[in-house]
Every structure is written in structure tokens, then in C-alpha cells.
Write a protein that holds these residues in place. Structure first.
Motif, PDB file in Angstrom:
ATOM      1  N   LEU A 203       0.384  10.649  -2.665  1.00 45.05           N
ATOM      2  CA  LEU A 203       0.254  11.845  -1.956  1.00 45.05           C
ATOM      3  C   LEU A 203       1.812  12.242  -1.264  1.00 45.05           C
ATOM      4  CD1 LEU A 203      -2.330  10.876   1.092  1.00 45.05           C
ATOM      5  CD2 LEU A 203      -2.732  12.484  -0.616  1.00 45.05           C
TER       6      LEU A 203
ATOM      7  N   LEU B 159       6.448   4.095  11.992  1.00 44.35           N
ATOM      8  CA  LEU B 159       5.284   3.907  10.248  1.00 44.35           C
ATOM      9  C   LEU B 159       4.899   2.127  10.163  1.00 44.35           C
ATOM     10  CD1 LEU B 159       7.610   5.764   7.823  1.00 44.35           C
ATOM     11  CD2 LEU B 159       5.118   7.002   8.929  1.00 44.35           C
ATOM     12  N   GLY B 160       5.233   2.311  10.971  1.00 46.63           N
ATOM     13  CA  GLY B 160       5.013   0.052  11.478  1.00 46.63           C
ATOM     14  C   GLY B 160       4.915  -0.476  10.062  1.00 46.63           C
ATOM     15  N   VAL B 161       5.771  -0.008   9.347  1.00 54.60           N
ATOM     16  CA  VAL B 161       5.771  -1.069   7.743  1.00 54.60           C
ATOM     17  C   VAL B 161       7.577  -1.560   8.579  1.00 54.60           C
ATOM     18  CG1 VAL B 161       7.683  -0.593   6.122  1.00 54.60           C
ATOM     19  CG2 VAL B 161       5.913   0.468   6.389  1.00 54.60           C
TER      20      VAL B 161
ATOM     21  N   ALA C  45       0.208   5.474  -1.721  1.00 54.97           N
ATOM     22  CA  ALA C  45      -0.137   6.592  -0.346  1.00 54.97           C
ATOM     23  C   ALA C  45       0.999   7.280  -0.735  1.00 54.97           C
ATOM     24  CB  ALA C  45       0.995   6.364   0.561  1.00 54.97           C
ATOM     25  N   LEU C  46       2.696   7.129  -1.967  1.00 53.59           N
ATOM     26  CA  LEU C  46       3.623   7.604  -2.017  1.00 53.59           C
ATOM     27  C   LEU C  46       3.136   8.212  -3.988  1.00 53.59           C
ATOM     28  CD1 LEU C  46       7.199   5.891  -1.088  1.00 53.59           C
ATOM     29  CD2 LEU C  46       6.241   8.154  -1.199  1.00 53.59           C
TER      30      LEU C  46
ATOM     31  N   ASP D 193       8.440  -5.319   4.170  1.00 57.17           N
ATOM     32  CA  ASP D 193       7.415  -6.229   4.294  1.00 57.17           C
ATOM     33  C   ASP D 193       7.194  -7.248   3.774  1.00 57.17           C
ATOM     34  OD1 ASP D 193       7.121  -4.831   7.017  1.00 57.17           O
ATOM     35  OD2 ASP D 193       5.084  -3.384   5.713  1.00 57.17           O
TER      36      ASP D 193
ATOM     37  N   PRO E 166       0.745  -2.070  -0.274  1.00 58.69           N
ATOM     38  CA  PRO E 166       0.164   0.110  -0.045  1.00 58.69           C
ATOM     39  C   PRO E 166       0.948   0.901   0.088  1.00 58.69           C
ATOM     40  CG  PRO E 166       0.285  -0.910   2.498  1.00 58.69           C
ATOM     41  CD  PRO E 166       0.284  -2.092   0.925  1.00 58.69           C
ATOM     42  N   VAL E 167       2.167   1.483   0.719  1.00 60.84           N
ATOM     43  CA  VAL E 167       2.869   2.169   0.560  1.00 60.84           C
ATOM     44  C   VAL E 167       3.328   3.192  -0.960  1.00 60.84           C
ATOM     45  CG1 VAL E 167       4.939   3.293   1.146  1.00 60.84           C
ATOM     46  CG2 VAL E 167       3.643   2.636   2.988  1.00 60.84           C
TER      47      VAL E 167
ATOM     48  N   VAL F  90       2.876  13.243   1.756  1.00 60.08           N
ATOM     49  CA  VAL F  90       2.163  12.710   3.350  1.00 60.08           C
ATOM     50  C   VAL F  90       2.453  12.445   4.918  1.00 60.08           C
ATOM     51  CG1 VAL F  90       2.284  10.626   2.681  1.00 60.08           C
ATOM     52  CG2 VAL F  90       0.666  11.503   3.007  1.00 60.08           C
ATOM     53  N   LEU F  91       3.555  12.877   5.074  1.00 60.54           N
ATOM     54  CA  LEU F  91       4.266  12.499   6.237  1.00 60.54           C
ATOM     55  C   LEU F  91       4.385  13.724   7.018  1.00 60.54           C
ATOM     56  CD1 LEU F  91       7.822  11.387   5.546  1.00 60.54           C
ATOM     57  CD2 LEU F  91       6.059   9.767   6.422  1.00 60.54           C
TER      58      LEU F  91
ATOM     59  N   PHE G 154      10.598   0.513   1.579  1.00 63.15           N
ATOM     60  CA  PHE G 154       9.303   0.266   2.183  1.00 63.15           C
ATOM     61  C   PHE G 154       8.818  -1.740   1.908  1.00 63.15           C
ATOM     62  CE2 PHE G 154       9.752   4.802   2.288  1.00 63.15           C
ATOM     63  CZ  PHE G 154       9.740   4.881   3.647  1.00 63.15           C
TER      64      PHE G 154
ATOM     65  N   PHE H   8      13.514   3.696  -1.748  1.00 68.42           N
ATOM     66  CA  PHE H   8      11.699   3.761  -1.055  1.00 68.42           C
ATOM     67  C   PHE H   8      11.351   2.306  -1.769  1.00 68.42           C
ATOM     68  CE2 PHE H   8      10.561   8.660  -1.295  1.00 68.42           C
ATOM     69  CZ  PHE H   8      10.946   8.547  -0.415  1.00 68.42           C
TER      70      PHE H   8
ATOM     71  N   THR I  98       5.684  12.641  -1.308  1.00 67.11           N
ATOM     72  CA  THR I  98       6.266  11.953   0.516  1.00 67.11           C
ATOM     73  C   THR I  98       5.734  13.301   2.014  1.00 67.11           C
ATOM     74  OG1 THR I  98       8.175  13.533   0.089  1.00 67.11           O
ATOM     75  CG2 THR I  98       8.429  11.610  -0.383  1.00 67.11           C
TER      76      THR I  98
END
Lengths: 74, 575
Positions: free
Chosen positions: B242, B452-454, B238-239, B495, B233-234, B246-247, B491, B488, B244
């Protein structure tokens, strides 16, 4: 009891008006997510007063809640 | 066969050499190995003995998504240590298509020599007088060079800051749209290029895709690679949607968004400078919400930001820049912040260092806190090579602080701290303190696990596990920086169980030699060893691995302090 709730990024549409909500005392973060109509697996990161919590954290009067989907950058 | 192009800037001679001792190395593995073997650690960074390495990644130029990164290395005039500054743009892929793993700028022309533009052909190099480009901004420089050498020319160059060897000068690399918005920003690599009298390097030839030893295996790994990046999803959502920035909101919520020169971890106007707000403005003004900084990027985190009139202003408008010129100096007008980003790209300055330098100017009372227009005017002084103020601002954060007697200086090894307060994101604080680069978030991005829980979860506010986390990330990052993949991708890789294996498979298939996930990690370790050894020989000790003194102050809202000793962090360096 009043709390502040902000939903960010793709969850922004679920934010309550003005970021303010009145909830029943003792409500958990999970129940709040349900109340806002957000699918639980859509919330990746949950903060209460700037601290990471899970979906079972009880909420208190005046808490500041922030909800995020998966985000990163840098 | 891969080659190394060595250019002697003092004699304007060149040679296309076999890789020799550097066979099989690319990106940061090549730049750091070459600098650590060939540059005397105690040399003056602006002298003839320093060398500037432009190294393309190990798989760059081949059909592997998001692999177009360039590693720029030298001894840093800012830190006095070894430097690897990693950058996107088109240049790395174009080097690879000429079978070049790297270009090494050596020597130094006599004082008073005219600056040059270096034109790299397939088997030759020409030197053009660049007197007409001296002190010119990077946008106009690239425009003129593309007008002269054609639309397909790939350009990297310095701006007025690099022309005048200011120690915060960047090297700007043009993206596929010919916009020099991608920066090898950190550590003054533009000053090293400027010291060698080089204004720009241009590749005109389009070349051909570099060799792949096992095409079927490469294709299979590259296909799995797309699944990994597009399945997270990142990197998939997200990237690209939105950017970077987004942070901004998440660091603000976490209480780790440095505000007013690291006085608070929260900014009241965070929403005004958020990635969400920027994306909204980009859409309304007809810009581009997502763009790749190089062809074949499958993440597309860049964007084109337009001004109020709907005209292109800047791109590569990153979180770090938005923070630096935003909450860090209390500016809430996103158009002012975007203009400061554009000016940094055009002047050829690192945005993180410049933003912190601006904070020092505000500490000194040169500009009021929050005065974006005042900051813009002050920054413009860098265009004038005769302006003493421009010289001071272009010297970086500590340079401004020293000029004005400021003691609240957010630097490590003389390099300014990025957009995460280390007291509230302790894992990244370990990275700031211990990386050979000076304060640098990218060198070991513990923000992923801290906030970020990544790649797992590690509490950002306590000391537990932070040293081990930063060390593991510094090793993995060094290897990614060598591969040519954009950082990047990490990320998704962190996972995904077969993420590192998939990258290793692409390297193995490209070169036709066994390369396992273990080899990937060992590559990262060997790079760090080279870098730590260079810094030790340059005079760095454990005493240099510490955050600034004011980090002992409490940071609201969590009221945390920096509480690691240098001794506690040394384990990071035992690679």
C-alpha cells in the motif's frame, strides 16, 4: 444503536455497507470485531472517536470506530 | 581502501584522499562530522566556505538488504543550521563500488561561469560543460545524461530550482529505472549544489563490491536481516502493498492529519487520497504497486503512478507529499496531487516545503483552497528563472509567508512541518522542535509509538514520556542514517530484540573491527553531538526549539494544544 465502522487497508473488505451498523447497546470492541468476522489478531490498531482502545472497550450510541492492521510509512 | 573524493569547484581540480580523520565513518556520521569540522558555522550557505558532502552508508554496496542510502550534508540555506538529507536511488551503491565513502564539493566558481556536470571515474574526474542543461527539468537532464553516458550511468542532479539557488531546492537522485524521483529534499541541498555551479554528478564505472573483512559472518548476519525485515507485517506487507500513503487514513482516524494549514486533524475527503485509493488506481492503470528505490531493497515501498491515460507520471509518491498537496491545501483529486509531485521532482524542489509554501499562497489568496489546477499552474512558474513569483515559491514556506504578510506559518527553524499535527502527535512535535534539522519527522519518528503501535505505545495526546521517546529515536535514527540502511527498517528493528545487534554485526563483519549494539547507539549520540555543536556555534539557542505560535490554538477533533515549553524539551539535547 447506530455506530460508524470503518475498516482500512487489508481489513477494508470487512467494512459494513456505507460504514453504518446497528449494534446492541454495551457491545465491546472485541465483540464487534468478532461480529464483522475479523480474526482478532488481525486488528493491530483500534480507534473509537479517534482514541486508541483495546478489545474490551464498551461502545456507545453514535461512536466512530476505525480498525487497522499493522501499517506504517512516513 | 575507502577513499574520499574532494572536488574544488572553483579550480575544477580534484583529489582522491585517504579517509584520514574520517576513517570508519559513513552516511550521516561522515557528512555531519565533515561539515561540523570543516565548514565555518557562521558562513554563508551559498558561499565558497560551505561544503556539500555526498556520503554513502557504512555497509552500502554490500549484499545487505535495503542499505542503499545516501546522506547529503552541508550548512542549510533554508535553516542556517547543519543539514543531513537522506535519500535512496542508485548513487550511494555506485559510490561504494568505487571504494568512495564520500564526495565533497568545495569552493565556488566565479560568477558567470558555465555550470558543469561532474563525471566520476574509478581514479579520475572530468568536468563537462552543462550550459545546455541549465534550467532544464531533472527528468530531461537525466535522460540526456544517460543517452550520452550509457544506460548504466548513475545520476544525481538539480533542477531549475537548484540552478537558481532557491533555498528550497532539492537534489534528485535517479532510481534503477533512471527516474529522478528520489529526493534529498529537505533544507535546500540543491541550492548549495547550484551555488557551486554543479548541475549533475554522474558515475559511469560500475566498479566492484566493496571489501567485506569477514564474509561468513556478514553472510550470516545478512541472512538473519532478511528474516527480520520479511518477518514484520509492516516491512513485509503494509509498505510494499500500500506504500507509505497507507498512513492517510490512520492519521485521519487519530485526528492528527493536518488539514487546511493545520486547522483541523481530520479531512472529509481522506479516503480519496488514501494509500488504498492510490494502490487501486495504480493497478487499474497498469503502474507498479511496489518498487525498490535502489537495487537490493527488500521492502519495496515505492511505486510507479500512471496518469489517466496509463502513462508513467511519477514515483516515490509518498505520504508526506500526498498529505502536503492533499488535505493540507484541501485538494482531493489524487491526479492533481500526483502532478504536483511530478513537478516538484522535475523542478528539484522538496515536496513538504513546497506544499506548505502552497498553503501560504492560499492563505494569501493567490490560489483558492482546494484548487489543485491553480496550484499546478502556480508551481510551474518555478521553471522560469526570470519569474519573480517562481523565485518566491521556490524560496520555501516562510519566504512566501514573508512576501505576503502571513503569520500562520508552519515552520521550525525556518523549515516546514510535515504530515503529523504536533498537537495530536506530541512525540513527533518534540522532534520537530528539537532536532538540529528544523521541523523533520524522520529525525525521530515518534509517530511509531504514538499512533502505529510499533516499538511500544505512548499516548499521543499527553505529555508523558514524549521527551524521552523522541530523544531515544533521534539517537537511533542518526545511527541508522550513518549505516546506510533505510530508516524504514526501524519498524521491524524496534519490534525485534536482536534487530540493532544484527545491524551492528553487519558493520562489524564488513570492517573487521568490533562493533556492538552499544557502539551503534554511541555512534548515534556522537552524530547528534556534532550537529548540536554546529548549530550552537551558528547561533541557535533553546529559544529556537519551539513550534510556531499558532500551535497554541486548539486542534479539532481532540481540541488539543501544544503545551511544551522550550525548557521542558532541552533534555533531548543532552546526549
Amino acid at each position: 444503536m447506530p455506530i460508524t465502522v470503518n475498516c482500512f487497508a487489508t481489513l477494508a473488505q470487512y467494512s459494513p455497507p456505507g460504514g453504518q451498523m446497528d449494534i446492541a447497546p454495551g457491545m465491546t470492541t472485541g465483540k464487534l470485531v468478532d461480529l464483522l468476522g475479523i480474526p482478532r489478531d488481525g486488528v493491530k490498531i483500534l480507534f473509537v472517536n479517534g482514541l486508541r482502545v483495546d478489545l474490551d472497550a464498551p461502545l456507545k450510541d453514535g461512536d466512530r470506530v476505525g480498525m487497522f492492521p499493522a501499517v506504517a510509512g512516513g | 581502501m575507502s577513499r574520499l573524493l574532494r572536488i574544488d569547484t572553483s579550480k575544477q581540480t580534484y583529489s582522491f584522499d585517504p579517509m584520514g580523520a574520517y576513517e570508519g565513518l559513513g552516511g550521516r556520521a561522515l557528512s555531519s562530522r565533515l561539515v561540523s569540522r570543516e565548514v565555518p558555522p557562521t558562513c554563508h550557505p551559498l558561499g565558497a566556505k560551505n561544503k556539500l558532502v555526498l556520503a554513502t552508508g557504512m555497509v552500502t554496496g554490500r549484499p545487505a538488504g535495503s542499505s542503499g542510502r545516501l546522506s547529503v550534508g552541508a550548512k542549510s540555506p533554508l535553516t542556517g543550521g547543519i543539514k543531513e538529507s537522506n535519500v535512496g536511488g542508485s548513487f550511494a551503491q555506485r559510490l561504494a563500488r568505487l571504494d568512495l565513502m564520500g564526495v565533497v564539493l568545495e569552493g565556488k566558481p566565479e560568477a558567470g561561469s558555465a555550470p558543469v556536470t561532474i563525471i566520476i571515474g574509478k581514479n579520475d574526474v572530468t568536468f563537462e560543460d552543462a550550459s545546455d542543461l541549465r534550467y532544464l527539468g531533472t527528468y530531461e537532464t537525466v535522460k540526456r545524461l544517460m543517452a550520452k553516458h550509457g544506460e548504466k550511468a548513475s545520476v544525481l542532479c538539480v533542477g531549475p530550482a537548484g540552478d537558481t539557488c532557491r533555498q528550497n531546492a532539492s537534489i534528485q537522485v535517479a532510481d534503477p529505472n533512471g527516474r529522478p524521483a528520489r529526493a534529498a529534499g529537505r533544507g535546500g541541498m540543491g541550492a548549495v549544489m547550484g551555488s557551486k555551479g554543479v548541475k549533475a554528478v554522474v558515475i559511469v564505472e560500475s566498479g566492484s563490491s566493496p571489501a567485506i573483512a569477514d564474509k561468513d559472518a556478514f553472510k550470516a548476519a545478512a541472512k538473519r536481516w532478511v528474516e527480520i525485515i520479511k518477518g514484520h507485517p509492516v516491512t513485509a506487507e503494509a509498505l510494499p502493498n500500500l506504500g507509505t500513503a497507507v498512513l492517510v487514513n490512520i492519521l485521519n482516524e487519530a485526528g492528527g492529519l493536518p488539514t487546511k494549514n493545520f486547522r483541523s486533524g481530520r479531512f472529509d475527503n481522506a479516503g480519496d487520497i488514501s494509500g488504498e485509493k492510490i494502490a487501486e488506481l495504480i493497478k487499474a492503470r497498469g503502474g507498479e504497486v511496489k518498487e525498490g528505490c535502489h537495487a537490493g531493497c527488500i521492502i519495496q515501498c515505492s511505486q510507479a503512478f500512471h496518469d489517466k491515460e496509463g502513462k508513467y507520471l511519477t514515483s516515490g509518491f509518498e505520504y508526506e507529499t500526498v498529505w502536503g498537496f492533499g488535505s493540507n491545501i484541501l485538494v482531493k483529486d489524487i491526479d492533481d496531487i500526483a502532478m504536483l509531485d511530478r513537478l516538484c521532482d522535475d523542478l528539484g524542489l522538496d515536496t513538504i516545503e513546497t506544499a506548505n509554501a502552497m498553503a501560504m499562497a492560499m492563505e494569501a489568496g493567490l490560489v483558492a483552497w482546494g484548487d489543485g489546477k491553480g496550484a499546478i499552474e502556480l508551481l510551474k512558474s518555478v521553471y522560469d528563472p526570470k519569474s519573480p513569483m517562481g523565485r518566491i515559491i521556490g524560496g520555501g514556506t516562510n519566504y512566501v509567508a514573508q512576501a505576503y504578510g502571513i503569520d500562520r506559518v508552519p515552520v521550525v527553524k525556518n523549515q516546514a512541518m510535515p504530515a503529523y499535527d504536533p498537537r495530536a502527535v506530541k512525540g513527533v512535535g518534540i522532534t520537530y522542535a528539537t532536532t538540529p534539522m528544523g521541523a523533520d519527522h524522520t529525525a525521530g519518528y515518534s509517530v511509531a509509538q504514538n499512533i502505529l503501535g510499533v516499538g511500544g505505545n505512548v499516548n499521543p495526546l499527553t505529555k508523558d514520556g514524549q521527551v524521552e521517546l523522541s530523544k531515544a529515536l533521534q539517537i537511533a535514527t542518526a545511527a541508522i542514517d550513518a549505516s546506510g540502511f533505510c530508516l524504514f527498517v526501524a519498524f521491524a528493528v524496534l519490534d525485534t530484540p536482536d534487530g540493532v545487534e544484527c545491524m551492528s554485526n553487519m558493520i562489524q563483519a564488513a570492517y573487521g573491527k568490533p562493533f556492538t549494539a552499544d557502539d551503534f547507539i554511541n555512534l548515534g549520540k556522537s552524530i547528534l553531538k556534532d550537529e548540536f555543536a554546529f548549530n550552537a556555534a551558528a547561533g541557535f539557542t533553546a529559544a529556537h526549539d519551539q513550534l510556531p505560535e499558532f500551535m497554541s490554538e486548539t486542534l479539532p477533533p481532540h481540541n488539543v494544544t501544544w503545551d511544551f515549553t522550550t525548557e521542558e524539551m532541552q533534555a533531548v539535547k543532552a546526549v
